[in-house]
Design an enzyme around this catalytic site. Structure first.
Site, PDB file in Angstrom:
ATOM      1  N   MET A  49       9.657 -27.592  30.447  1.00 31.09           N
ATOM      2  CA  MET A  49      10.655 -28.399  31.366  1.00 31.09           C
ATOM      3  C   MET A  49      10.471 -28.221  32.744  1.00 31.09           C
ATOM      4  O   MET A  49      11.165 -27.481  33.451  1.00 31.09           O
ATOM      5  CB  MET A  49      12.113 -28.238  30.695  1.00 31.09           C
ATOM      6  CG  MET A  49      12.407 -28.349  29.293  1.00 31.09           C
ATOM      7  SD  MET A  49      14.058 -27.868  28.922  1.00 31.09           S
ATOM      8  CE  MET A  49      14.072 -26.259  29.332  1.00 31.09           C
ATOM      9  N   ASP A  50       9.443 -28.824  33.040  1.00 32.15           N
ATOM     10  CA  ASP A  50       8.999 -28.785  34.594  1.00 32.15           C
ATOM     11  C   ASP A  50       9.601 -29.732  35.429  1.00 32.15           C
ATOM     12  O   ASP A  50       9.467 -30.885  35.075  1.00 32.15           O
ATOM     13  CB  ASP A  50       7.350 -28.416  34.683  1.00 32.15           C
ATOM     14  CG  ASP A  50       7.064 -27.841  35.924  1.00 32.15           C
ATOM     15  OD1 ASP A  50       7.930 -27.293  36.638  1.00 32.15           O
ATOM     16  OD2 ASP A  50       5.909 -27.791  36.343  1.00 32.15           O
ATOM     17  N   GLY A  51       9.527 -29.402  36.806  1.00 36.79           N
ATOM     18  CA  GLY A  51       9.922 -30.407  37.795  1.00 36.79           C
ATOM     19  C   GLY A  51      11.466 -30.703  38.018  1.00 36.79           C
ATOM     20  O   GLY A  51      11.786 -31.702  38.904  1.00 36.79           O
ATOM     21  N   THR A 219       6.205 -31.682  31.134  1.00 43.22           N
ATOM     22  CA  THR A 219       6.499 -32.705  32.387  1.00 43.22           C
ATOM     23  C   THR A 219       6.103 -32.263  33.708  1.00 43.22           C
ATOM     24  O   THR A 219       5.375 -31.193  33.942  1.00 43.22           O
ATOM     25  CB  THR A 219       8.050 -33.041  32.464  1.00 43.22           C
ATOM     26  OG1 THR A 219       8.556 -31.782  32.710  1.00 43.22           O
ATOM     27  CG2 THR A 219       8.454 -33.633  31.158  1.00 43.22           C
ATOM     28  N   SER A 220       6.128 -33.264  34.751  1.00 46.01           N
ATOM     29  CA  SER A 220       6.075 -32.929  36.052  1.00 46.01           C
ATOM     30  C   SER A 220       4.420 -33.230  36.624  1.00 46.01           C
ATOM     31  O   SER A 220       4.388 -32.835  37.760  1.00 46.01           O
ATOM     32  CB  SER A 220       6.641 -31.691  36.567  1.00 46.01           C
ATOM     33  OG  SER A 220       5.629 -30.702  36.249  1.00 46.01           O
TER      34      SER A 220
END
Length: 269
Positions: A49-51, A219-220
């Site tokens: 779960m990046d960003g 993500t990101s």
């Protein structure tokens, strides 16, 4: 109610049915077996779960606002997984490398993890979700460790979605501790070195007995696994998206699932 599906992302026919999402009444895809496509739905999905911080910075907000928005995205994601029959979801919530971030930010994340768990235990019981937490808990605040134990015990008999949260997790350390455990058994005469194989190592990993992920979503826009599930991702399909985690919603998840459906998973054959 049967409707015509939207155009697939790739040139492959799909057998699709739709049903309303109870939260916003939109129609969403639930896939069914089709001879023209490989695996219809992943059993286990893992997510980096990046960003969150970039999402906050782009709006002139403090990092904490990004983490709060990310928590809301996680709740939506878990709801969708429950609705679509995915059995195991593992989310990379806090890496062992994240201790290098500013202390105030780390302290906020620890408080957020604890408060989120407290807020969602009733929801997990209602939705038949089993909670598991993996990673090195030795550095976590005492109150967080105590509530993790409570939440895991409270939900251990649930038989729906298994939600696995990786907190202070390192893929390298997971493999190292598995090897150390086997080495102790060799030292004690319980195992011969010649008996060591990949199945024995897997049984010592923090993720045992859960299956390996079928699909990893990051993500990101970053295209790396960042010390997450270094052993477990050996045959996993990887999906990278430019969307920041707080913006990752139903449409993006559908894109990821459709991309997964059109991968030919040969497993070396």
């Amino acid at each position: 109610m049967m409707l015509s599906p939207p155009p697939p992302l790739y040139p492959c026919s799909l057998s699709l049915c739709f049903r309303p999402n109870p939260h916003n009444h939109r129609l969403h895809v639930l896939t069914q077996p089709d001879s023209g496509c490989s695996p219809f739905m992943p059993n286990q999905v893992a997510v980096i779960m990046d960003g969150n911080r970039r999402w906050a910075r782009s709006r002139g907000l403090m990092p904490e606002a990004g983490y709060l928005a990310g928590a809301r995205s996680l709740k939506l994601f878990v709801n969708l997984c429950c609705n679509w029959g995915i059995r195991v979801v593992t989310v990379f919530a806090f890496s062992s490398d994240n201790w290098l971030r500013p202390k105030a930010e780390v302290d906020f994340l620890m408080r957020l993890l604890e408060s989120a768990l407290k807020d969602e235990v009733a929801y997990m019981l209602r939705e038949d979700i089993k909670l598991s937490v993996i990673g090195d808990s030795s550095k976590l605040p005492k109150s967080l460790k105590e509530f993790i134990t409570y939440a895991e015990t409270t939900t251990e008999n649930n038989s729906g979605l298994n939600l696995v949260i990786a907190i202070n997790y390192s893929g390298k350390n997971d493999i190292v501790q598995a090897c150390q455990s086997i080495a102790r058994k060799v030292k004690d005469g319980l195992v011969d070195p010649e008996e060591i194989n990949e199945f024995m190592i897997e049984n010592e990993l923090g993720t045992h007995p859960d299956p390996h992920p079928d699909l990893l979503i990051r993500t990101s826009g970053e295209v790396r696994v960042s010390n997450f599930f270094l052993w477990q991702l050996s045959s996993t399909e990887l999906y990278f998206t430019e969307s920041l985690w707080p913006d990752f919603g139903e449409d993006e998840f559908l894109h990821a699932l459709r991309a997964f459906q059109h991968r030919l998973r040969r497993y070396g054959r």
